[in-house]
Design a protein around this motif. Structure first.
Motif, short mmCIF file in Angstrom:
data_model
loop_
_atom_site.label_atom_id
_atom_site.label_comp_id
_atom_site.label_asym_id
_atom_site.label_seq_id
_atom_site.Cartn_x
_atom_site.Cartn_y
_atom_site.Cartn_z
N ARG A 4 6.94 -1.72 22.70
CA ARG A 4 7.93 -2.60 22.08
C ARG A 4 8.83 -3.26 23.13
NH1 ARG A 4 12.61 0.10 18.56
NH2 ARG A 4 13.23 0.74 20.67
N ASP A 5 9.26 -2.48 24.12
CA ASP A 5 10.24 -3.00 25.08
C ASP A 5 9.62 -3.94 26.11
OD1 ASP A 5 12.21 -1.64 23.78
OD2 ASP A 5 12.41 -0.04 25.26
N TYR A 6 8.29 -3.88 26.27
CA TYR A 6 7.67 -4.71 27.31
C TYR A 6 6.59 -5.64 26.76
CZ TYR A 6 10.18 -1.46 30.24
OH TYR A 6 11.18 -0.71 30.83
N GLY A 7 6.63 -5.89 25.44
CA GLY A 7 5.80 -6.92 24.85
C GLY A 7 4.33 -6.58 24.72
N LEU A 8 4.02 -5.29 24.52
CA LEU A 8 2.64 -4.86 24.32
C LEU A 8 2.42 -4.42 22.88
CD1 LEU A 8 2.11 -2.64 27.49
CD2 LEU A 8 1.59 -5.07 27.23
N VAL A 9 1.15 -4.29 22.52
CA VAL A 9 0.76 -3.70 21.24
C VAL A 9 -0.02 -2.43 21.53
CG1 VAL A 9 -0.59 -3.98 19.13
CG2 VAL A 9 0.70 -5.92 20.05
N GLU A 10 0.44 -1.31 21.00
CA GLU A 10 -0.27 -0.05 21.16
C GLU A 10 -1.29 0.11 20.04
OE1 GLU A 10 1.23 4.51 21.70
OE2 GLU A 10 1.47 3.60 19.71
N VAL A 11 -2.54 0.39 20.41
CA VAL A 11 -3.60 0.60 19.43
C VAL A 11 -4.03 2.06 19.51
CG1 VAL A 11 -5.89 -0.08 18.65
CG2 VAL A 11 -4.38 -1.78 19.72
N PRO A 12 -3.64 2.89 18.55
CA PRO A 12 -4.02 4.31 18.61
C PRO A 12 -5.42 4.55 18.05
CG PRO A 12 -2.55 3.93 16.76
CD PRO A 12 -2.70 2.61 17.46
N ILE A 13 -6.12 5.50 18.67
CA ILE A 13 -7.42 5.91 18.17
C ILE A 13 -7.27 6.90 17.03
CG2 ILE A 13 -9.56 7.10 18.79
CD1 ILE A 13 -9.20 5.98 21.63
N GLU A 14 -6.34 7.82 17.17
CA GLU A 14 -6.07 8.78 16.09
C GLU A 14 -5.73 8.06 14.81
OE1 GLU A 14 -4.13 13.01 17.52
OE2 GLU A 14 -2.85 11.26 17.34
N ASP A 15 -6.08 8.67 13.71
CA ASP A 15 -5.75 8.11 12.40
C ASP A 15 -4.77 9.06 11.74
OD1 ASP A 15 -5.65 6.71 10.07
OD2 ASP A 15 -7.69 7.18 9.43
N GLU A 16 -3.47 8.74 11.87
CA GLU A 16 -2.40 9.59 11.32
C GLU A 16 -2.54 11.04 11.81
OE1 GLU A 16 -1.93 9.21 7.14
OE2 GLU A 16 -1.63 7.04 7.19
N GLY A 17 -2.73 11.17 13.10
CA GLY A 17 -2.79 12.50 13.69
C GLY A 17 -4.13 13.19 13.59
N LYS A 18 -5.15 12.51 13.06
CA LYS A 18 -6.47 13.13 12.88
C LYS A 18 -7.52 12.36 13.66
CE LYS A 18 -5.27 14.53 8.15
NZ LYS A 18 -5.63 14.40 6.70
N GLU A 19 -8.63 13.05 13.93
CA GLU A 19 -9.75 12.39 14.60
C GLU A 19 -10.20 11.18 13.78
OE1 GLU A 19 -11.50 12.67 17.37
OE2 GLU A 19 -10.38 14.33 18.23
N PRO A 20 -10.56 10.07 14.44
CA PRO A 20 -10.96 8.87 13.70
C PRO A 20 -12.33 9.03 13.05
CG PRO A 20 -11.34 8.57 16.03
CD PRO A 20 -10.62 9.89 15.90
N SER A 21 -12.52 8.33 11.96
CA SER A 21 -13.82 8.31 11.29
C SER A 21 -14.77 7.43 12.09
CB SER A 21 -13.67 7.75 9.89
OG SER A 21 -13.28 6.37 9.95
N PRO A 22 -16.08 7.55 11.86
CA PRO A 22 -17.05 6.66 12.53
C PRO A 22 -16.76 5.19 12.28
CG PRO A 22 -18.19 8.51 11.52
CD PRO A 22 -16.76 8.59 11.06
N GLN A 23 -16.30 4.88 11.06
CA GLN A 23 -15.98 3.49 10.75
C GLN A 23 -14.80 2.98 11.58
OE1 GLN A 23 -16.27 5.95 8.47
NE2 GLN A 23 -18.24 5.39 7.51
N ARG A 24 -13.81 3.84 11.77
CA ARG A 24 -12.65 3.44 12.58
C ARG A 24 -13.08 3.24 14.04
NH1 ARG A 24 -7.16 3.36 12.31
NH2 ARG A 24 -5.98 3.81 14.20
N ILE A 25 -13.90 4.13 14.55
CA ILE A 25 -14.37 4.00 15.92
C ILE A 25 -15.12 2.68 16.09
CG2 ILE A 25 -16.04 4.89 17.60
CD1 ILE A 25 -15.16 7.69 16.88
N GLU A 26 -15.93 2.33 15.10
CA GLU A 26 -16.68 1.07 15.17
C GLU A 26 -15.73 -0.12 15.23
OE1 GLU A 26 -20.13 -1.33 12.61
OE2 GLU A 26 -19.62 0.76 12.13
N ARG A 27 -14.67 -0.08 14.41
CA ARG A 27 -13.69 -1.18 14.43
C ARG A 27 -12.96 -1.24 15.77
NH1 ARG A 27 -12.63 0.82 9.19
NH2 ARG A 27 -10.72 1.87 9.92
N LEU A 28 -12.65 -0.08 16.34
CA LEU A 28 -11.94 -0.05 17.62
C LEU A 28 -12.83 -0.56 18.76
CD1 LEU A 28 -10.10 3.38 17.25
CD2 LEU A 28 -9.04 1.11 17.25
#
Length: 300
Positions: A215-239
């Motif tokens: 936020r302070d330096y103009g970036l966007v953080e993209v987390p792999i975790e999904d609300e604290g849990k391992e991502p689903s295969p579909q989420r990994i594909e989107r990432l």
């Protein structure tokens, strides 16, 4: 018999007598100095290692710091052994992160009950907290310290707390804090310049720890975790698709969490995994390193 004892006792020369007095005085002075030095120690408990640096830089030789969540432990899940919490009983101050970090939510009542005379400082006071809308973080992102601009607020709160529990050394605490704040100002400028010149817009991380820096330096953080849990295969594909579209070549993991998903994505984009931690004690050097690897994480 009494005259024989007197006769067998050698007289003490004036020089020996003087040396004995001086030796006794030196020993007594040493004992007194040690006692006074021990009394000067202000025991301060903190939650995470970066706060240890903040307290030590402000408190100098007057403080001894107890870290409740040690290096390498995850403050979201860590449960301290009894011996660690027992040390809080002698603390005059506890510098709590105060932003909703799970360790404090789970243990604050217990910690406070161990030492009801201890001053609890909310280091998040004055920080503009980021709302997450997720129950796991009680509605706010707790990782406030990852931005040097927030670190400055935390240092100010710590300084005020130390001045309250140890007013005799208040002027020294103020001077130390001002000197450290100048270092944080320089760090802020370095990070802003490095990230602006890099052209990086998005950083992909396993665990969402860097939102305040983003936020302070103009970036966007993209987390792999999904609300604290391992991502689903579909989420990994989107990432994977996002990383390719954005030219992301580095996926950031942390030593406190699994690197498996980060490695899967890195393999798919022919990238690399870099491990960084938000919990290093050497705050300034760690943040300088983090900014440098963020700056090189995408292709132009």
């Amino acid at each position: 018999m009494r005259s024989q004892r007197k006769g067998n006792t050698a007289p003490i020369s004036p020089v020996a007598a003087i040396l004995a007095v001086l030796l006794l005085a030196a020993v007594t002075a040493g004992c007194t100095e040690t006692g006074e030095e021990g009394e000067k120690d202000i025991v301060v408990a903190v939650t995470i290692p970066p706060e240890q640096e903040f307290v030590e830089r402000v408190g100098g030789d007057h403080v001894r710091v107890i870290v409740l969540v040690p290096q390498g432990a995850d403050p979201h899940t860590y449960e301290p052994p009894p011996g660690v919490l027992a040390g809080v009983a002698e603390a005059k101050m506890y510098a709590a992160v105060g932003s909703g970090i799970e360790f404090e939510l789970a243990w604050m009542d217990k910690i406070a009950s161990l030492n009801r005379n201890m001053l609890v400082v909310d280091c998040s006071r004055g920080v503009d907290l980021i709302s997450t809308g997720e129950g796991s973080h009680q509605g706010t992102d707790p990782h406030i310290w990852v931005s040097p601009r927030n670190a400055k607020v935390m240092v100010e709160n710590i300084c005020e707390g130390l001045m309250e529990v140890d007013p005799a050394n208040a002027d020294e605490y103020r001077r130390n804090a001002d000197a450290y704040l100048e270092e944080l100002d320089r760090l802020d400028a370095e990070i802003a310049r490095a990230l602006a010149e890099s052209g990086v817009e998005k950083i992909m991380v396993y665990h969402s720890s860097w939102a305040y820096l983003a936020r302070d330096y103009g970036l966007v953080e993209v987390p792999i975790e999904d609300e604290g849990k391992e991502p689903s295969p579909q989420r990994i594909e989107r990432l994977v698709t996002l990383a390719r579209d954005e030219g992301i070549k580095v996926i950031f993991a942390s030593p406190e969490h699994s690197t498996r998903s980060a490695e899967v994505i890195a393999d798919e984009i022919d990238g690399t995994v870099v491990t960084i931690s938000s919990l290093e004690k050497d705050y300034i050097e760690n943040m300088r390193y983090v900014a440098s690897v963020f700056a090189g994480s995408s292709e132009p």
